[in-house]
Design a protein around this motif. Structure first.
Motif, PDB file in Angstrom:
ATOM      1  N   LEU A   1      -9.162   3.494  10.008  1.00 50.72           N
ATOM      2  CA  LEU A   1      -8.959   4.215   8.744  1.00 50.72           C
ATOM      3  C   LEU A   1      -8.690   3.236   7.528  1.00 50.72           C
ATOM      4  O   LEU A   1      -9.031   3.371   6.521  1.00 50.72           O
ATOM      5  CB  LEU A   1      -7.835   5.349   8.863  1.00 50.72           C
ATOM      6  CG  LEU A   1      -8.111   6.430   9.784  1.00 50.72           C
ATOM      7  CD1 LEU A   1      -6.820   7.085  10.000  1.00 50.72           C
ATOM      8  CD2 LEU A   1      -9.148   7.180   8.997  1.00 50.72           C
ATOM      9  N   SER A   2      -8.215   2.080   7.969  1.00 51.04           N
ATOM     10  CA  SER A   2      -7.999   0.962   6.944  1.00 51.04           C
ATOM     11  C   SER A   2      -9.415   0.426   6.458  1.00 51.04           C
ATOM     12  O   SER A   2      -9.333  -0.020   5.334  1.00 51.04           O
ATOM     13  CB  SER A   2      -7.056  -0.083   7.398  1.00 51.04           C
ATOM     14  OG  SER A   2      -7.646  -0.730   8.480  1.00 51.04           O
TER      15      SER A   2
ATOM     16  N   ALA B   1      -0.003   6.959  -1.869  1.00 51.08           N
ATOM     17  CA  ALA B   1       1.039   7.279  -0.882  1.00 51.08           C
ATOM     18  C   ALA B   1       2.345   7.466  -1.844  1.00 51.08           C
ATOM     19  O   ALA B   1       2.619   7.095  -2.763  1.00 51.08           O
ATOM     20  CB  ALA B   1       1.465   6.014   0.065  1.00 51.08           C
ATOM     21  N   TYR B   2       3.483   8.307  -1.371  1.00 47.75           N
ATOM     22  CA  TYR B   2       4.599   8.617  -1.782  1.00 47.75           C
ATOM     23  C   TYR B   2       5.414   7.321  -1.490  1.00 47.75           C
ATOM     24  O   TYR B   2       5.496   6.845  -0.303  1.00 47.75           O
ATOM     25  CB  TYR B   2       5.379   9.890  -1.055  1.00 47.75           C
ATOM     26  CG  TYR B   2       4.541  11.075  -1.606  1.00 47.75           C
ATOM     27  CD1 TYR B   2       4.423  11.826  -2.763  1.00 47.75           C
ATOM     28  CD2 TYR B   2       3.782  11.625  -0.585  1.00 47.75           C
ATOM     29  CE1 TYR B   2       4.030  12.882  -3.060  1.00 47.75           C
ATOM     30  CE2 TYR B   2       3.079  12.844  -0.859  1.00 47.75           C
ATOM     31  CZ  TYR B   2       3.089  13.596  -2.267  1.00 47.75           C
ATOM     32  OH  TYR B   2       2.598  14.684  -2.529  1.00 47.75           O
TER      33      TYR B   2
ATOM     34  N   GLU C   1       6.649  10.454  -6.786  1.00 42.49           N
ATOM     35  CA  GLU C   1       6.179   9.007  -7.360  1.00 42.49           C
ATOM     36  C   GLU C   1       5.102   8.417  -6.351  1.00 42.49           C
ATOM     37  O   GLU C   1       5.351   8.549  -5.185  1.00 42.49           O
ATOM     38  CB  GLU C   1       7.342   7.823  -7.378  1.00 42.49           C
ATOM     39  CG  GLU C   1       6.783   6.334  -7.896  1.00 42.49           C
ATOM     40  CD  GLU C   1       7.723   5.556  -7.634  1.00 42.49           C
ATOM     41  OE1 GLU C   1       7.283   4.303  -8.266  1.00 42.49           O
ATOM     42  OE2 GLU C   1       8.791   5.596  -7.441  1.00 42.49           O
ATOM     43  N   LYS C   2       4.078   8.368  -7.125  1.00 43.32           N
ATOM     44  CA  LYS C   2       3.040   7.926  -6.022  1.00 43.32           C
ATOM     45  C   LYS C   2       2.607   6.471  -6.663  1.00 43.32           C
ATOM     46  O   LYS C   2       2.282   6.235  -7.599  1.00 43.32           O
ATOM     47  CB  LYS C   2       1.662   8.694  -5.936  1.00 43.32           C
ATOM     48  CG  LYS C   2       1.943  10.218  -5.243  1.00 43.32           C
ATOM     49  CD  LYS C   2       0.758  10.919  -4.870  1.00 43.32           C
ATOM     50  CE  LYS C   2       0.985  12.008  -4.187  1.00 43.32           C
ATOM     51  NZ  LYS C   2      -0.436  12.629  -3.764  1.00 43.32           N
ATOM     52  N   VAL C   3       2.134   5.771  -5.475  1.00 46.15           N
ATOM     53  CA  VAL C   3       1.394   4.245  -5.610  1.00 46.15           C
ATOM     54  C   VAL C   3       0.196   4.223  -4.739  1.00 46.15           C
ATOM     55  O   VAL C   3       0.035   4.598  -3.834  1.00 46.15           O
ATOM     56  CB  VAL C   3       2.473   3.587  -5.430  1.00 46.15           C
ATOM     57  CG1 VAL C   3       3.803   3.200  -6.099  1.00 46.15           C
ATOM     58  CG2 VAL C   3       3.118   3.707  -3.897  1.00 46.15           C
ATOM     59  N   ASN C   4      -0.547   3.282  -5.597  1.00 47.85           N
ATOM     60  CA  ASN C   4      -1.861   2.956  -4.880  1.00 47.85           C
ATOM     61  C   ASN C   4      -1.545   1.795  -3.955  1.00 47.85           C
ATOM     62  O   ASN C   4      -1.239   0.763  -4.266  1.00 47.85           O
ATOM     63  CB  ASN C   4      -2.980   2.556  -5.901  1.00 47.85           C
ATOM     64  CG  ASN C   4      -4.233   2.621  -5.588  1.00 47.85           C
ATOM     65  OD1 ASN C   4      -4.619   3.184  -4.341  1.00 47.85           O
ATOM     66  ND2 ASN C   4      -5.331   2.464  -6.497  1.00 47.85           N
ATOM     67  N   VAL C   5      -1.802   2.074  -2.803  1.00 47.23           N
ATOM     68  CA  VAL C   5      -1.547   1.043  -1.759  1.00 47.23           C
ATOM     69  C   VAL C   5      -2.845   0.811  -0.744  1.00 47.23           C
ATOM     70  O   VAL C   5      -3.559   1.826  -0.450  1.00 47.23           O
ATOM     71  CB  VAL C   5      -0.327   1.195  -0.903  1.00 47.23           C
ATOM     72  CG1 VAL C   5       0.860   1.218  -1.822  1.00 47.23           C
ATOM     73  CG2 VAL C   5      -0.423   2.681  -0.044  1.00 47.23           C
ATOM     74  N   THR C   6      -2.753  -0.053   0.161  1.00 45.92           N
ATOM     75  CA  THR C   6      -3.572  -0.176   1.043  1.00 45.92           C
ATOM     76  C   THR C   6      -2.991   0.504   2.434  1.00 45.92           C
ATOM     77  O   THR C   6      -1.704   0.281   2.362  1.00 45.92           O
ATOM     78  CB  THR C   6      -4.219  -1.529   1.422  1.00 45.92           C
ATOM     79  OG1 THR C   6      -3.238  -2.338   1.846  1.00 45.92           O
ATOM     80  CG2 THR C   6      -4.855  -2.154   0.275  1.00 45.92           C
ATOM     81  N   ILE C   7      -3.679   0.838   3.548  1.00 43.56           N
ATOM     82  CA  ILE C   7      -3.119   0.869   4.797  1.00 43.56           C
ATOM     83  C   ILE C   7      -2.222  -0.063   5.433  1.00 43.56           C
ATOM     84  O   ILE C   7      -1.217   0.148   5.920  1.00 43.56           O
ATOM     85  CB  ILE C   7      -4.117   1.805   5.798  1.00 43.56           C
ATOM     86  CG1 ILE C   7      -4.695   2.989   5.321  1.00 43.56           C
ATOM     87  CG2 ILE C   7      -3.573   1.692   7.023  1.00 43.56           C
ATOM     88  CD1 ILE C   7      -5.701   3.792   6.064  1.00 43.56           C
ATOM     89  N   PRO C   8      -2.690  -1.322   5.546  1.00 46.99           N
ATOM     90  CA  PRO C   8      -1.962  -2.226   5.944  1.00 46.99           C
ATOM     91  C   PRO C   8      -0.522  -2.415   5.056  1.00 46.99           C
ATOM     92  O   PRO C   8       0.469  -2.594   5.762  1.00 46.99           O
ATOM     93  CB  PRO C   8      -2.743  -3.623   5.666  1.00 46.99           C
ATOM     94  CG  PRO C   8      -4.248  -3.170   5.936  1.00 46.99           C
ATOM     95  CD  PRO C   8      -4.231  -1.827   5.055  1.00 46.99           C
TER      96      PRO C   8
ATOM     97  N   ILE D   1      -0.694   9.596   7.649  1.00 39.90           N
ATOM     98  CA  ILE D   1      -0.353   8.301   8.476  1.00 39.90           C
ATOM     99  C   ILE D   1       1.037   7.632   8.161  1.00 39.90           C
ATOM    100  O   ILE D   1       1.243   7.868   6.862  1.00 39.90           O
ATOM    101  CB  ILE D   1      -1.511   7.230   7.919  1.00 39.90           C
ATOM    102  CG1 ILE D   1      -2.793   7.678   7.870  1.00 39.90           C
ATOM    103  CG2 ILE D   1      -1.571   5.875   8.431  1.00 39.90           C
ATOM    104  CD1 ILE D   1      -3.993   6.976   7.213  1.00 39.90           C
ATOM    105  N   GLY D   2       1.671   7.153   9.261  1.00 41.27           N
ATOM    106  CA  GLY D   2       2.925   6.616   8.619  1.00 41.27           C
ATOM    107  C   GLY D   2       3.383   5.594   9.679  1.00 41.27           C
ATOM    108  O   GLY D   2       2.912   5.598  10.892  1.00 41.27           O
TER     109      GLY D   2
END
Length: 375
Positions: A97-98, A106-107, A137-144, A203-204
């Motif tokens: 998925l990454s 993601a929150y 609050e949401k932020v744009n992140v990668t799965i790693p 995913i967590g």
């Protein structure tokens, strides 16, 4: 109801800066009474018998109708060898998925790994902002980054004060993963009603927790990678819910990991059901069952929602006009609420005077506690 909702929205927008706590409590008491009453009536028909053990059923020899029969039991059940094992998604891993999802929303919250939904726009929101943090609050992140691969190998770091939580309707991920929906086909056996059909990806990392809450949907929860622990309680458990006008609507005020019995003396966990869901298992979470979910290992999950019959009925009820006007004095609105509730009970075929008296006592007690703890 449409006119009343427009009036409520207009009045709230006009007076938001000036409304006092007593006024807010009065507004909450009257506008929530009918909703609480409807829910109370519906919950009567939900079986809350405690379970000595959770049934585990192998579905390899079952046809599609068996899933419908099982959800109508209204009990948590773990299913194996299900239709979900035929999904391409059953082979997903966090690494796969990454690669397919370079960025996700993601929150994020600090200091606390326990996440609780915050519904923006609720009439009581401005009263709690100084005491509560908006968890939207949401932020744009990668799965790693989400899983902290570069920090702790995916394990929960107790010294880390930044927590990320990802849940998303998979249909909204098609820009990055165009054929993602086809990876969860077929789902027909897991769709119980025609309303609110949604497939979600979760995913967590270990340690992320979802606070005790209920959903008004049939929920088939499929674990793909890692393990999650569900703590479930039946709909009639006394969990001191946040009221419907509160941003945490649908959640329990009780922290079941450390309940304050002085503040919540009626809380009882005797009917509690604890289930650890492993890869390849499909957990049936019945509508309105409360569930607290702990991520035990780096986890990938999918679930299928569809609206419960009670939720559909409530929407039908809410679509009907309610004989209340905001310009009425508070006392008149209370009287109208009581009369409307009596007629509603009668229409539902519930005519026992003892039941009605007990129900109004219960609703009054709920309103009192909500006004004490929610505002």
């Amino acid at each position: 109801m449409t006119r009343m909702r427009r009036q409520l929205q207009t009045t709230t927008a006009r007076r938001e800066a000036n409304i006092s706590h007593p006024q807010a409590r009065a507004l909450f008491a009257v506008s929530s009474a009918c909703a609480i009453l409807v829910v109370a009536c519906l919950v009567i028909y939900l079986d809350d018998a405690s379970l000595e053990m959770v049934r585990r059923i192998n579905m390899s020899q079952s046809d599609g109708s068996a899933y419908r029969e099982i959800v109508e039991w209204r009990k948590p059940v773990v299913l194996t060898s299900t239709v979900a094992d035929r999904w391409k998604a059953s082979k997903w891993t966090s690494k796969f998925l990454s690669w397919k999802l370079p960025h996700i929303l993601a929150y994020r919250q600090e200091l606390d790994p326990v996440f609780m939904t915050f519904h923006d726009g609720k009439p009581l929101e401005h009263l709690v902002n100084e005491y509560w943090k908006d968890f939207n609050e949401k932020v744009n992140v990668t799965i790693p980054e989400l899983l902290h691969w570069q920090v702790s190998g995916g394990n929960h770091d107790k010294n880390d004060d930044n927590f990320l939580y990802f849940s998303q309707d998979i249909s909204l991920l098609r820009d990055w993963f165009p054929d993602i929906v086809s990876h969860t086909m077929p789902i027909n056996d897991l769709v119980v009603s025609e309303g609110g059909i949604q497939v979600n990806l979760w995913i967590g990392r270990a340690g992320i927790t979802t606070h005790m809450h209920y959903d008004a949907m049939y929920n088939f929860f499929y674990q793909i990678q890692g393990q999650k622990r569900f703590t479930l309680l039946p709909p009639t458990s006394c969990l001191y819910l946040y009221p419907c006008l509160h941003p945490h609507y649908g959640h329990s005020q009780v922290d079941i990991m450390a309940p304050d019995m002085k503040k919540f003396p009626l809380f009882n966990r005797s009917a509690e059901v604890v289930i650890v869901v492993h890869p390849g298992e499909l957990l049936v979470v019945p509508p309105f069952w409360f569930h607290h979910v702990e991520t035990l290992q780096e986890s990938v999950s999918l679930n299928v929602w569809s609206d419960a019959s009670e939720y559909i009925l409530m929407n039908n009820i809410y679509s009907k006009p309610v004989p209340l006007e905001l310009e009425w004095l508070f006392e008149r609105r209370v009287q109208a609420t009581r009369l409307y509730s009596h007629l509603l009970l009668k229409a539902l075929g519930i005519q026992s005077d003892d039941f009605i008296q007990k129900l109004f006592f219960t609703v009054g007690d709920l309103l009192y506690h909500c006004s004490m703890y929610a505002c």
